[in-house]
Each structure stands twice: as C-alpha cells, then as structure tokens.
Write a protein that holds these residues in place. Structure first.
Motif, mmCIF file in Angstrom:
data_model
loop_
_atom_site.group_PDB
_atom_site.id
_atom_site.type_symbol
_atom_site.label_atom_id
_atom_site.label_comp_id
_atom_site.label_asym_id
_atom_site.label_seq_id
_atom_site.Cartn_x
_atom_site.Cartn_y
_atom_site.Cartn_z
ATOM 1 N N PRO A 226 0.830 -1.205 0.000
ATOM 2 C CA PRO A 226 0.000 0.000 0.000
ATOM 3 C C PRO A 226 0.867 1.259 0.000
ATOM 4 O O PRO A 226 2.041 1.218 0.393
ATOM 5 C CB PRO A 226 -0.801 -0.126 1.305
ATOM 6 C CG PRO A 226 -0.782 -1.582 1.638
ATOM 7 C CD PRO A 226 0.546 -2.084 1.159
ATOM 8 N N PRO A 227 0.322 2.394 -0.430
ATOM 9 C CA PRO A 227 1.126 3.618 -0.537
ATOM 10 C C PRO A 227 1.857 3.999 0.753
ATOM 11 O O PRO A 227 3.036 4.361 0.720
ATOM 12 C CB PRO A 227 0.087 4.679 -0.916
ATOM 13 C CG PRO A 227 -0.983 3.923 -1.623
ATOM 14 C CD PRO A 227 -1.048 2.594 -0.935
ATOM 15 N N GLY A 560 7.884 -7.808 3.669
ATOM 16 C CA GLY A 560 7.020 -6.631 3.606
ATOM 17 C C GLY A 560 5.595 -6.967 3.227
ATOM 18 O O GLY A 560 4.646 -6.375 3.750
ATOM 19 N N ARG A 561 5.415 -7.932 2.318
ATOM 20 C CA ARG A 561 4.059 -8.323 1.931
ATOM 21 C C ARG A 561 3.288 -8.849 3.140
ATOM 22 O O ARG A 561 2.090 -8.585 3.292
ATOM 23 C CB ARG A 561 4.101 -9.375 0.822
ATOM 24 C CG ARG A 561 4.545 -8.850 -0.538
ATOM 25 C CD ARG A 561 4.533 -9.946 -1.595
ATOM 26 N NE ARG A 561 4.869 -9.437 -2.923
ATOM 27 C CZ ARG A 561 6.048 -9.543 -3.513
ATOM 28 N NH1 ARG A 561 7.041 -10.202 -2.892
ATOM 29 N NH2 ARG A 561 6.269 -9.034 -4.705
ATOM 30 N N THR A 566 -1.141 -5.760 0.705
ATOM 31 C CA THR A 566 -1.094 -5.289 -0.685
ATOM 32 C C THR A 566 -2.127 -4.186 -0.867
ATOM 33 O O THR A 566 -2.847 -3.826 0.074
ATOM 34 C CB THR A 566 -1.365 -6.442 -1.662
ATOM 35 O OG1 THR A 566 -2.648 -7.026 -1.360
ATOM 36 C CG2 THR A 566 -0.287 -7.513 -1.548
ATOM 37 N N TRP A 567 -2.234 -3.692 -2.108
ATOM 38 C CA TRP A 567 -3.137 -2.562 -2.381
ATOM 39 C C TRP A 567 -3.690 -2.655 -3.781
ATOM 40 O O TRP A 567 -2.999 -3.093 -4.709
ATOM 41 C CB TRP A 567 -2.377 -1.238 -2.217
ATOM 42 C CG TRP A 567 -3.243 -0.008 -2.257
ATOM 43 C CD1 TRP A 567 -4.064 0.451 -1.275
ATOM 44 C CD2 TRP A 567 -3.364 0.927 -3.340
ATOM 45 N NE1 TRP A 567 -4.679 1.618 -1.655
ATOM 46 C CE2 TRP A 567 -4.268 1.939 -2.931
ATOM 47 C CE3 TRP A 567 -2.781 1.006 -4.609
ATOM 48 C CZ2 TRP A 567 -4.614 3.007 -3.746
ATOM 49 C CZ3 TRP A 567 -3.133 2.088 -5.431
ATOM 50 C CH2 TRP A 567 -4.042 3.070 -4.987
ATOM 51 N N ARG A 568 -4.946 -2.264 -3.943
ATOM 52 C CA ARG A 568 -5.580 -2.217 -5.248
ATOM 53 C C ARG A 568 -6.106 -0.809 -5.480
ATOM 54 O O ARG A 568 -6.777 -0.231 -4.620
ATOM 55 C CB ARG A 568 -6.717 -3.230 -5.326
ATOM 56 C CG ARG A 568 -7.453 -3.244 -6.660
ATOM 57 C CD ARG A 568 -8.468 -4.369 -6.737
ATOM 58 N NE ARG A 568 -7.812 -5.675 -6.720
ATOM 59 C CZ ARG A 568 -8.465 -6.825 -6.767
ATOM 60 N NH1 ARG A 568 -9.790 -6.832 -6.807
ATOM 61 N NH2 ARG A 568 -7.801 -7.965 -6.746
ATOM 62 N N GLU A 569 -5.788 -0.255 -6.659
ATOM 63 C CA GLU A 569 -6.177 1.130 -6.925
ATOM 64 C C GLU A 569 -7.667 1.238 -7.224
ATOM 65 O O GLU A 569 -8.310 0.259 -7.616
ATOM 66 C CB GLU A 569 -5.365 1.699 -8.076
ATOM 67 C CG GLU A 569 -5.700 1.149 -9.441
ATOM 68 C CD GLU A 569 -4.944 1.858 -10.554
ATOM 69 O OE1 GLU A 569 -4.612 3.036 -10.393
ATOM 70 O OE2 GLU A 569 -4.687 1.213 -11.582
ATOM 71 N N PRO A 570 -8.218 2.458 -7.077
ATOM 72 C CA PRO A 570 -9.644 2.639 -7.365
ATOM 73 C C PRO A 570 -9.914 2.557 -8.863
ATOM 74 O O PRO A 570 -9.026 2.793 -9.685
ATOM 75 C CB PRO A 570 -9.912 4.063 -6.839
ATOM 76 C CG PRO A 570 -8.590 4.754 -6.922
ATOM 77 C CD PRO A 570 -7.576 3.689 -6.590
ATOM 78 N N VAL A 571 -11.135 2.229 -9.217
ATOM 79 C CA VAL A 571 -11.552 2.231 -10.620
ATOM 80 C C VAL A 571 -11.651 3.683 -11.068
ATOM 81 O O VAL A 571 -12.284 4.512 -10.412
ATOM 82 C CB VAL A 571 -12.911 1.527 -10.789
ATOM 83 C CG1 VAL A 571 -13.375 1.628 -12.243
ATOM 84 C CG2 VAL A 571 -12.803 0.074 -10.360
#
Length: 573
Positions: A226-227, A560-561, A566-571
């Motif tokens: 994630p950021p 780190g994972r 983890t991260w998923r970006e917005p649509v």
C-alpha cells in the motif's frame, strides 16, 4: 500542514494571475491592420492552435505579453534565483550534461557487456533498467516470472547478479542511475554491498535510485505494498542516505512515466512537482533539516516532440521549485533551491512504422532538453518501439547527443532562447497552469489523497483519450502513422532476448541458495520483519544485512508483503 501553508497555493496562484498584462495594443493593431487583411486577401481560414497542454497560441508574441519587470523579477541570470535560466552560471561551458544511456537486458553478463561498450563509446554515466520480475520483487524461478526474464531490462534476484553487472567497473569512479521503484531499498542495499566488496565506502558512492513510488500509483503501476508502506520505506532511505551517503540521490522524482501514460506537458510538470513537495514534507516530518536533504532530491523529466513547450516546461519547473522551496519550506542553502534533473526523450512519440523517422524525433527532443537546461540526458534508440535497443541503434542515439554537444553550438551559450517573447510567455503560462493543479490537489487533501481517490489518474486518462481522438480524426499528425504512410515496410532487425537468460538466472539462483548460510538468511529476514513492524525503526541497515547474506529479492519483499499487505487502486473509468 498549518493553515498558512494550506493557503499558500491559492495565494501564489492569485499572485501569478495578477502578473498577466491587461492588454497588448501592439498585437491588437497588427491583427487589425496587417493580419486580417492578409488572411482575407489570401483566403486563409484561421484555426485555433494549441499545444499538448491545451494552451491557446497566438500567431506572434511581443514584449507586451510579458509582465512588467519580467527580466529582473522572474527571469534573472543563470546561476541566480529563481534559476529560470539554469542552476549553474556557465552551464555547459563549464561541464556538459551527463550522457547516460538506458541499459540493461537479458542476464547480468549481457548488461555488463553493454555497459562496458557504452563506456568505451563515450558514455559518461551508467543507467540500469530492470526486468518486470525485478521491478515487482519476484525471483527468477517464480512461475509469475516465466517468459519475462531479461525482456525489458536486466534480471536481478540476488546480490550475486549485481556483482556480475558491475564486474570490472569501479563504483568509486562512476555515477549510476537505477530505474527501480517498489524494491528501490533492496537494490540500493545491493549496490552498497557490491561497492563494499570492491572496497568503496558508501559515502563515496555517487548516483541515483528512482524510488518514486507516487508516480507508480499514478502511471507505471509497479508497486508491491500500500502507498503508506512504500512511503515509509522511502522515508527510511531518505534518512539513511542523508546521514551516510552524501553523494547519493535517494530519489528521482519522475515525471517521465506520467507523461508516457498520456499526460500533457503541464500535467507532467504539476504532478511531478507535487510529488516532490510531498517528499520534502515527508523528510521534514522525519526530523531532517530541509537543507540537509533537499540538495539530494533529483528529478526525471520527459522531453517530447513539441519543441518550445518542452523548453518552457523545464524552465518553469526550475522557477517553481526554487520559489516554493524558499517561500514555503524555508530552505536557506542555494543548493536546496536547485532543481537538478535527468531527461529522457519521449517513448510515446516513437513509432514502429518507419522507425528511422525516430532518429529525427529523438534529435528534436534532445535539443529541447539541452535548451531547457538538463543535467543529464538519455536519447531513445530508433528501434525501441519494436524492442530493447540493438547495439547499432544505441550507438546512433549516443552519437546524437555527442553531435549536439560538439557540433551544433547549442552548448556554447547559456539559455540561448532566454528573452524570446514566446518562450518567456509560454514559461509563465506553464507556471500558472501548474499552480492551478497545485491548488486543486491541495483542496483534495494533498497528492496522496488525490492519487488514492484516482483524481490524478483520471486527469491523465482523459488527456490521453483526447489525444488519441485527435490522431484518429487527423487533427494531430504523426508522420508515417496517419500521414505519409507506406504500405509495404521492410522488416527491422531487432534485439531478441534468448530463453537462455531465464535458464542462466535460475541456475545461478540455485547455486546461490546451495552455497549461502541458510540460518544466517533466516535470522536476517526475521530481524528485518521486526524492523518493519516498528514504525520508528529504520529498515535500511536490516535490508543491507539481508542482501549481504544473499537473501533473494522475493524473500525480502515477502517480509514486507506479510507485514504491510497489498493494495488495489480505485476504478478510474
């Protein structure tokens, strides 16, 4: 940020808007008495001209298009605040830009050979590209890496690979740029470890690691965590490098990939600098004095085909950075106000159709970068729309820079286009439009929030879509693509990466795992886990320890994972 700093962008934008001259009587007279009668006589139907940023362009510019006192207040002299004309007083008379050709493909042995070849041909700085598995922190024997080893850069799985890449190259006498972001801390640690084996202390290492994770979420899409987690790692690199590596640029804030994703020149300018301001804030919050770390921040810009727009963009970038660092962040040292940047000619202007045309495009773009005052330059090879560059193509690209430097006379005078009514007007407009974006980003809660909400990504996507529509309608021309097209083109001889690269890398990894001290690796990874779980602990010493034990890039990344997720970006569409 406190309230006063929150209002900085709005107040600055109002100030810049107030510079605009109210009218231009000379231009109005010329239009009325000369231009319109001529157009009527010749039957010319006037149309609107705009650049990639949507800025309307007049036929001609005069001194009345510039604000009063422009030369003293906003232009200045080279090497003097606000550095519009360059950060060094004598620029290329004193030292030419670094000619840094993008290298890296196949196995570490392949890349080592290419680096030595370029050095022998006159390259003055190294630049390493990495393949997709490396960029994502995945080992070469992972199923996800199958078919990708060495295809878009060199593969690095363990310290052993880095040792091979730099075999016979003295890291104490060269500067190296590494285009790596998500695993930037790991590759930096490997570089330190290789230098240590060569007997070169880290305080003597010169170069740059890209590390700019914000532009990954904006454009290139190669992240692991994630950021907030990635930004924490950048903070740790920033603190560690500031205290231990005085010649090392620990981040290269990159507009290049933002532009390649479809952004306009002004979007590249605004979003890149907004990322930079975020990293400055982050360093200050980490307890660093701005003048201790700001001089090691560097930038990476795209130089595209619209010649004057690119020059104006780079000049505006220097002025904005110097102004904001002085006014908003209170920087005192002159070097903290310098915007130092590498430039690469555009990839999205390269065409697979009529590829030799790309030599001309690259030449124009390289000239714009030099006239814009770049500190180092990579020129793309004519065959890169097809594949990684061949040895012949990369030599032509290097020779392009050398001809500009040695034969064209462009480097003889500092900022030779300074004072051009058009260039100065366009520089002012690029600056103004960038501040409009800064104000909007601040309203959204800052660049990180703007990225997480998908605002920046949508802006770029919309710009890219509009350009594609212009190309399809023939409103924008690409020679050889939608005009002057050739039906039967001859095939191009390109560099092909053999599947042997994957076999070589997997075999080397197996040998490393058989020879390393597995217990030492396990201890190092467990110590790294504890450091990552402690927000106040700097992880860099632990990553260096792990790579020196020959832990793999995936083993380190997996810690780190597990800690960060983890991260998923917005649509966005």
């Amino acid at each position: 940020m406190d309230g006063a700093r929150d209002n900085y962008w709005s107040s600055k934008l109002r100030e810049i808007e107030g510079r605009r001259p109210a009218d231009n009587r000379r231009y109005a007279r010329w239009v009325d008495q000369t231009l319109r009668p001529w157009n009527s006589k010749t039957g010319y139907r006037d149309r609107e001209f705009t650049n990639s940023s949507g800025i309307h362009l007049k036929e001609v510019y005069t001194s009345e298009d510039l604000p009063e006192g422009h030369e003293d207040k906003y232009l200045g002299m080279p090497g003097e605040y606000p550095f519009t004309r360059g950060i060094y007083p004598n620029m290329y008379r004193g030292k030419l830009w670094t000619m840094r050709m993008f290298s890296g493909f196949g196995t570490p042995e392949d890349t080592n050979q290419r680096l030595k070849y370029l050095i022998s041909e006159g390259e003055t700085g190294l630049s390493i590209a990495f393949d997709m598995p490396t960029l994502y922190g995945i080992d070469c024997d992972n199923k996800r890496a199958d078919g990708e080893i060495g295809k878009c850069g060199v593969n690095v799985t363990t310290l052993k690979d880095m040792e091979v890449i730099f075999s016979g190259i003295d890291l104490g006498s060269v500067s190296t740029s590494m285009t790596i972001n998500a695993p930037a801390a790991i590759l930096t640690a490997m570089y330190i470890a290789v230098a240590k084996k060569q007997g070169v202390p880290m305080e003597k290492l010169a170069g740059t690691v890209q590390a700019d994770i914000l532009k990954e979420y904006i454009a290139q899409k190669e992240w692991i965590y994630p950021p907030e987690a990635h930004l924490r790692l950048i903070r740790d690199m920033m603190v560690f490098s500031t205290r231990n590596m005085p010649k090392w640029n620990f981040i290269s804030i990159s507009g290049y990939h933002i532009r390649e994703a479809g952004a306009s020149a002004v979007q590249e300018l605004a979003f890149t600098l907004a990322d930079g301001f975020y990293y400055v804030d982050m360093g200050i919050k980490a307890g660093l004095n701005v003048d201790d770390f700001a001089p090691r921040l560097s930038f990476f810009f795209n130089s595209s085909i619209n010649f004057f727009e690119e020059i104006a963009k780079l000049r505006a970038a220097r002025r904005i950075w110097a102004t904001v660092m002085k006014e908003r962040f209170g920087a005192k040292k002159e070097r903290s106000l310098w915007l130092k940047f590498h430039t690469q000619t555009s990839g999205y202007t390269l065409t697979w159709q009529q590829p030799l045309n790309n030599i001309v495009r690259t030449t124009i773009e390289a000239m714009a970068a030099v006239l814009g005052g770049t500190q180092s330059l990579h020129t793309n090879s004519y065959d890169e729309a097809w594949a990684l560059p061949s040895e012949e193509a990369v030599k032509v690209a290097l020779r392009t820079q050398q001809i500009i430097a040695e034969e064209s006379g462009i480097a003889d005078v500092v900022d030779p286009l300074g004072g051009s009514y058009y260039v100065e007007w366009l520089t002012d407009r690029m600056e103004e439009e960038a501040y409009r974006y800064f104000e909007k980003i601040e309203e959204m809660g800052g660049i990180l929030e703007a990225v997480k909400k998908g605002y920046i990504q949508r802006e770029i996507a919309n710009t890219s879509y509009r350009r594609q529509m212009r190309l399809e309608r023939g409103e924008e021309i690409m020679v050889g693509v939608n005009k002057y097209v050739e039906k039967d083109e001859k095939p191009l001889k390109i560099l092909r990466i053999s599947k042997k690269a994957q076999r070589v890398q997997i075999e080397r990894l197996r040998a490393v795992k058989q020879s390393r001290d597995q217990q030492a690796v396990s201890r190092a990874l467990e110590e790294l886990r504890r450091a990552m779980e402690d927000e106040d602990e700097n992880v860099m010493p632990y990553i260096i320890n792990a790579v020196e034990k020959y832990a793999t890039i995936e083993e380190i990344s997996n810690v780190g994972r597990e800690v960060f997720g983890t991260w998923r970006e917005p649509v966005i569409i």
